[in-house]
Motif scaffolding. Structure first.
Motif, mmCIF file in Angstrom:
data_model
loop_
_atom_site.group_PDB
_atom_site.id
_atom_site.type_symbol
_atom_site.label_atom_id
_atom_site.label_comp_id
_atom_site.label_asym_id
_atom_site.label_seq_id
_atom_site.Cartn_x
_atom_site.Cartn_y
_atom_site.Cartn_z
ATOM 1 N N ILE A 374 0.851 -1.190 0.000
ATOM 2 C CA ILE A 374 0.000 0.000 0.000
ATOM 3 C C ILE A 374 0.888 1.241 0.000
ATOM 4 O O ILE A 374 1.703 1.430 0.899
ATOM 5 N N SER A 375 0.706 2.104 -1.002
ATOM 6 C CA SER A 375 1.470 3.358 -1.019
ATOM 7 C C SER A 375 0.685 4.474 -0.332
ATOM 8 O O SER A 375 1.259 5.339 0.321
ATOM 9 N N HIS A 376 -0.641 4.464 -0.539
ATOM 10 C CA HIS A 376 -1.473 5.532 0.027
ATOM 11 C C HIS A 376 -2.665 4.920 0.753
ATOM 12 O O HIS A 376 -3.712 4.680 0.154
ATOM 13 N N PRO A 377 -2.497 4.660 2.054
ATOM 14 C CA PRO A 377 -3.595 4.000 2.780
ATOM 15 C C PRO A 377 -4.807 4.916 2.952
ATOM 16 O O PRO A 377 -4.668 6.139 3.009
ATOM 17 N N ASP A 378 -5.973 4.288 3.042
ATOM 18 C CA ASP A 378 -7.180 5.043 3.418
ATOM 19 C C ASP A 378 -7.150 5.316 4.912
ATOM 20 O O ASP A 378 -7.676 6.323 5.368
ATOM 21 N N VAL A 379 -6.559 4.394 5.659
ATOM 22 C CA VAL A 379 -6.463 4.569 7.116
ATOM 23 C C VAL A 379 -5.049 4.223 7.559
ATOM 24 O O VAL A 379 -4.492 3.212 7.129
ATOM 25 N N LEU A 380 -4.502 5.099 8.397
ATOM 26 C CA LEU A 380 -3.249 4.774 9.083
ATOM 27 C C LEU A 380 -3.553 4.630 10.568
ATOM 28 O O LEU A 380 -4.130 5.541 11.171
ATOM 29 N N ILE A 381 -3.205 3.489 11.134
ATOM 30 C CA ILE A 381 -3.271 3.350 12.589
ATOM 31 C C ILE A 381 -1.843 3.491 13.088
ATOM 32 O O ILE A 381 -1.009 2.607 12.871
ATOM 33 N N ALA A 382 -1.559 4.649 13.686
ATOM 34 C CA ALA A 382 -0.186 4.931 14.148
ATOM 35 C C ALA A 382 -0.131 4.637 15.638
ATOM 36 O O ALA A 382 -0.714 5.359 16.451
ATOM 37 N N MET A 383 0.579 3.581 15.998
ATOM 38 C CA MET A 383 0.601 3.172 17.401
ATOM 39 C C MET A 383 1.700 3.859 18.189
ATOM 40 O O MET A 383 1.769 3.716 19.406
ATOM 41 N N ASN A 384 2.562 4.598 17.508
ATOM 42 C CA ASN A 384 3.538 5.415 18.235
ATOM 43 C C ASN A 384 3.891 6.654 17.391
ATOM 44 O O ASN A 384 3.486 6.768 16.219
ATOM 45 N N GLU A 385 4.628 7.564 18.028
ATOM 46 C CA GLU A 385 4.896 8.854 17.383
ATOM 47 C C GLU A 385 5.770 8.687 16.135
ATOM 48 O O GLU A 385 5.570 9.361 15.119
ATOM 49 N N ILE A 386 6.736 7.778 16.212
ATOM 50 C CA ILE A 386 7.634 7.584 15.057
ATOM 51 C C ILE A 386 6.817 7.200 13.823
ATOM 52 O O ILE A 386 7.030 7.712 12.720
ATOM 53 N N GLN A 407 -3.197 13.347 22.327
ATOM 54 C CA GLN A 407 -3.038 14.516 21.467
ATOM 55 C C GLN A 407 -1.843 14.355 20.539
ATOM 56 O O GLN A 407 -0.953 13.542 20.779
ATOM 57 N N LEU A 408 -1.845 15.188 19.483
ATOM 58 C CA LEU A 408 -0.748 15.132 18.522
ATOM 59 C C LEU A 408 0.491 15.815 19.101
ATOM 60 O O LEU A 408 0.356 16.701 19.947
ATOM 61 N N PRO A 409 1.682 15.467 18.659
ATOM 62 C CA PRO A 409 2.876 16.219 19.073
ATOM 63 C C PRO A 409 2.696 17.700 18.704
ATOM 64 O O PRO A 409 2.120 18.011 17.651
ATOM 65 N N ALA A 410 3.192 18.586 19.576
ATOM 66 C CA ALA A 410 2.933 20.021 19.399
ATOM 67 C C ALA A 410 3.401 20.522 18.036
ATOM 68 O O ALA A 410 2.749 21.363 17.406
ATOM 69 N N ASP A 411 4.514 20.003 17.549
ATOM 70 C CA ASP A 411 5.071 20.539 16.300
ATOM 71 C C ASP A 411 4.592 19.777 15.065
ATOM 72 O O ASP A 411 5.123 19.942 13.984
ATOM 73 N N PHE A 412 3.584 18.931 15.244
ATOM 74 C CA PHE A 412 3.177 18.088 14.115
ATOM 75 C C PHE A 412 2.099 18.784 13.297
ATOM 76 O O PHE A 412 1.042 19.159 13.828
ATOM 77 N N ALA A 413 2.375 18.990 12.030
ATOM 78 C CA ALA A 413 1.380 19.636 11.163
ATOM 79 C C ALA A 413 0.368 18.584 10.732
ATOM 80 O O ALA A 413 0.753 17.538 10.204
ATOM 81 N N VAL A 414 -0.897 18.844 11.005
ATOM 82 C CA VAL A 414 -1.946 17.896 10.622
ATOM 83 C C VAL A 414 -1.958 17.801 9.107
ATOM 84 O O VAL A 414 -2.036 18.804 8.411
ATOM 85 N N PRO A 415 -1.826 16.628 8.583
ATOM 86 C CA PRO A 415 -1.767 16.501 7.124
ATOM 87 C C PRO A 415 -3.146 16.573 6.491
ATOM 88 O O PRO A 415 -4.121 17.019 7.117
ATOM 89 N N GLN A 416 -3.203 16.122 5.244
ATOM 90 C CA GLN A 416 -4.409 16.182 4.439
ATOM 91 C C GLN A 416 -5.518 15.263 4.950
ATOM 92 O O GLN A 416 -6.624 15.283 4.462
ATOM 93 N N ALA A 417 -5.219 14.470 5.962
ATOM 94 C CA ALA A 417 -6.177 13.463 6.423
ATOM 95 C C ALA A 417 -6.857 13.908 7.715
ATOM 96 O O ALA A 417 -6.396 14.814 8.402
ATOM 97 N N ARG A 418 -7.967 13.258 8.055
ATOM 98 C CA ARG A 418 -8.589 13.474 9.367
ATOM 99 C C ARG A 418 -7.764 12.729 10.406
ATOM 100 O O ARG A 418 -7.281 11.635 10.142
ATOM 101 N N VAL A 419 -7.620 13.345 11.579
ATOM 102 C CA VAL A 419 -6.844 12.691 12.631
ATOM 103 C C VAL A 419 -7.728 12.505 13.854
ATOM 104 O O VAL A 419 -8.394 13.443 14.282
ATOM 105 N N ILE A 420 -7.735 11.312 14.374
ATOM 106 C CA ILE A 420 -8.407 11.077 15.650
ATOM 107 C C ILE A 420 -7.365 10.576 16.637
ATOM 108 O O ILE A 420 -6.704 9.560 16.386
ATOM 109 N N CYS A 421 -7.220 11.349 17.718
ATOM 110 C CA CYS A 421 -6.302 10.914 18.774
ATOM 111 C C CYS A 421 -7.088 10.100 19.789
ATOM 112 O O CYS A 421 -8.123 10.552 20.286
#
Ligand SMILES: Cc1ncc(C[n+]2csc(CCOP(=O)(O)OP(=O)(O)O)c2C)c(N)n1
Ligand code: SF4
Length: 502
Positions: A374-386, A407-421
């Motif tokens: 998958i190059s461009h997932p519909d969903v990313l489940i990010a289990m850690n900050e890295i 919450q997102l890391p303070a310096d993290f720019a929200v990308p083109q996707a919806r983010v749920i923390c």
């Protein structure tokens, strides 16, 4: 005149002005070679190259034996890498040296196919030494054509394991010296020490008489496979005029005068091995191995059909080893399978058992899946900050990121996707074990996207988890993830009642 020459090239065996046409192209070759628009009538091989002759012998044998519709040609890395542009059969192009391994997989999954592994001497006798020895030793029922031109052709003439003593190459400019580079490797003789191979012969494309012998050996090796006999190997001593710095006529002569004395032409093996009785491993159905046999399924009341609002759905799950990253992918894949979808699961992890980075790709689809990557997932489940930082930018526009933090890391720019923390690890901890963090995230995924049914999740968990207390914990974790989405979604660093950021 122009029409006559067209008839000459395209219509074999039709009498023409009293002559019978005997030099038409084999029907196993494509009419046109689409590799390059300006070279549709010819191959990419140099004039006088043995690969062209070897191709011709193989194509004619396939046609004469009526095997075209059953043949799968496994092309190597080397000058013959583009064989799939020429042979009108099933084609697979594989990594350097790995053709016997791929051919093994193809033959074992499609035993009625005729599987050909075509390899050069760098490919087979250097980088792929292990693959060929083990495929031969297992007696895989494949046919291997080994084109030995005593040099690496494609990469400009480095020394091959078969390079002759004293022969100059770009990596042995002084000539091969056994004290430094060892002696030429005799693959036919080496494989003939094994018990399993059925047929091993060395032939040479040096002159018409030897080419006719090569023609017979090629046929024999394919007939053996057609008849289900076992591993067949034909070593073809072959001219490489370009790298040898000779014209085609001299190069052919060089095969006879220099190569044949070192690599004698011979039939090294021609027998069927004696196998002990009860030689086959027990056969089990895949459904039995997976514990989803028809019997079990029938015993379980069927679930209502879940509506899938997608044609393809791509999910990437990333974190570190020990977080259940790969298991979550497997569970989703099995759920998709149970809901009648096509599925794939592709894991990727480093050498560490725990704590190294790990991710997996899950494809759910209503149609056959072409590639599991998958190059461009519909969903990313990010289990850690890295993982968030590494993969967030890959998510499709309008896609979803589930991030395992409040919450997102303070310096993290929200990308083109919806983010749920979602603080899944903390939630799992409160339920009794951080081990079920992945199931909390699964609940959130199912509630938010409705890609698969929660009831299917429970069905899969019940089949997998035999300890009742752990199953109960998973049930709570799944509910917790779903409830979080319904009741208290936080977006980025900000609480949002509806849970979405745009
Ligand atoms: C993993 C990997 N290592 C090295 C190469 C570079 N490489 C391409 S072709 C080749 C040698 C091919 O020689 P041979 O198998 O004798 O085939 P020929 O070109 O002579 O037909 C090498 C080393 C590669 N493509 N991939
Ligand atoms: S470099 Fe040698 S092996 Fe490669 S196409 Fe040319 S003649 Fe054939």
């Amino acid at each position: 005149m122009a029409d006559d020459s067209k008839a000459l090239s395209q219509e074999p065996a039709i009498p023409w002005n009293g002559y019978e046409i005997s030099h038409s192209k084999s029907p196993v070759f494509y009419d046109l070679y689409e590799r390059k628009s300006e070279l549709k009538q010819q191959t990419h091989y140099c004039p006088g190259c043995g690969h062209g002759v070897a191709h011709k012998l193989i194509a004619e044998a396939i046609a004469d034996l009526g095997l075209q519709d059953r043949t799968i040609f496994v092309s190597p890395v080397g000058c013959s890498v583009f064989a799939y542009y020429y042979f009108d059969v099933g084609n697979v192009q594989v990594a350097h040296g790995r053709a016997p391994a791929s051919a093994t997989a193809i033959k074992r999954t499609c035993p009625d196919k005729i599987v050909i592994s075509y390899q050069g001497d760098g490919d087979l006798a250097a980088i792929g030494t292990a693959e060929i020895v083990h495929a031969a030793n297992r007696g895989e029922k494949i046919t291997v054509f080994f084109v030995n031109n005593a040099i690496y052709g494609m990469t400009g003439g480095q020394m091959a394991p078969t390079t002759l003593v004293g022969q100059k190459s770009t990596t042995s400019p002084w000539g091969r010296r056994p004290a430094n580079e060892g002696f030429p490797l005799h693959m036919s003789e080496l494989l003939a020490t094994l018990e399993a191979p059925v047929y091993i012969e060395r032939v040479a494309l040096s002159d018409n008489k030897n080419i006719m012998k090569a023609r017979r050996a090629v046929r024999r090796a394919l007939e053996n496979q057609r008849d289900g006999l076992g591993f067949s190997f034909v070593e073809i001593l072959s001219p490489c005029p370009t790298i040898w710095g000779k014209d085609p006529v001299d190069a052919r002569r060089w095969v006879l005068e220099k190569l044949v004395p070192v690599f004698p032409l011979n039939v090294f093996r021609d027998h069927k091995p004696e196998l002990p009785p009860n030689n086959l491993p027990p056969q089990r159905l895949v459904s039995d191995v997976l514990g989803i046999s028809a019997k079990d399924e029938a015993a379980v009341p069927s679930l209502p059909q879940h509506p899938h609002h997608f044609r393809d759905y791509a999910i990437k799950i990333a974190g570190f080893g020990g977080q259940g990253v790969l298991l979550l992918g497997q569970l989703l894949t099995e759920m998709g399978m149970r809901e009648g979808l096509e599925v794939s699961w592709l894991p990727s992890y480093g050498p560490e058992m725990r704590s190294g980075s790990a991710h997996c790709h899950v494809c759910l689809s209503k149609e056959r899946i072409g590639a599991p990557l998958i190059s461009h997932p519909d969903v990313l489940i990010a289990m850690n900050e890295i993982s968030l930082r590494k993969f967030a930018h890959q998510v499709s526009p309008g896609g979803l990121i589930l991030y395992n933090r409040d919450q997102l890391p303070a310096d993290f720019a929200v990308p083109q996707a919806r983010v749920i923390c979602i603080p899944a690890a903390d939630m799992a901890d409160k339920l009794g074990s951080t081990k079920v963090t992945n199931i909390v995230l699964m609940g959130a995924l199912l509630e938010e996207t409705e890609c698969l049914a929660p009831a299917t999740a429970m069905r899969v968990l019940e089949a997998k988890i035999k300890k009742m207390d752990l199953l109960e914990l998973d049930r709570h974790a799944l509910d917790a993830g779903r409830n979080f989405i319904d009741n208290q979604v936080r977006v980025g660093a900000v609480s949002q009642p509806d849970g979405f950021a745009y």
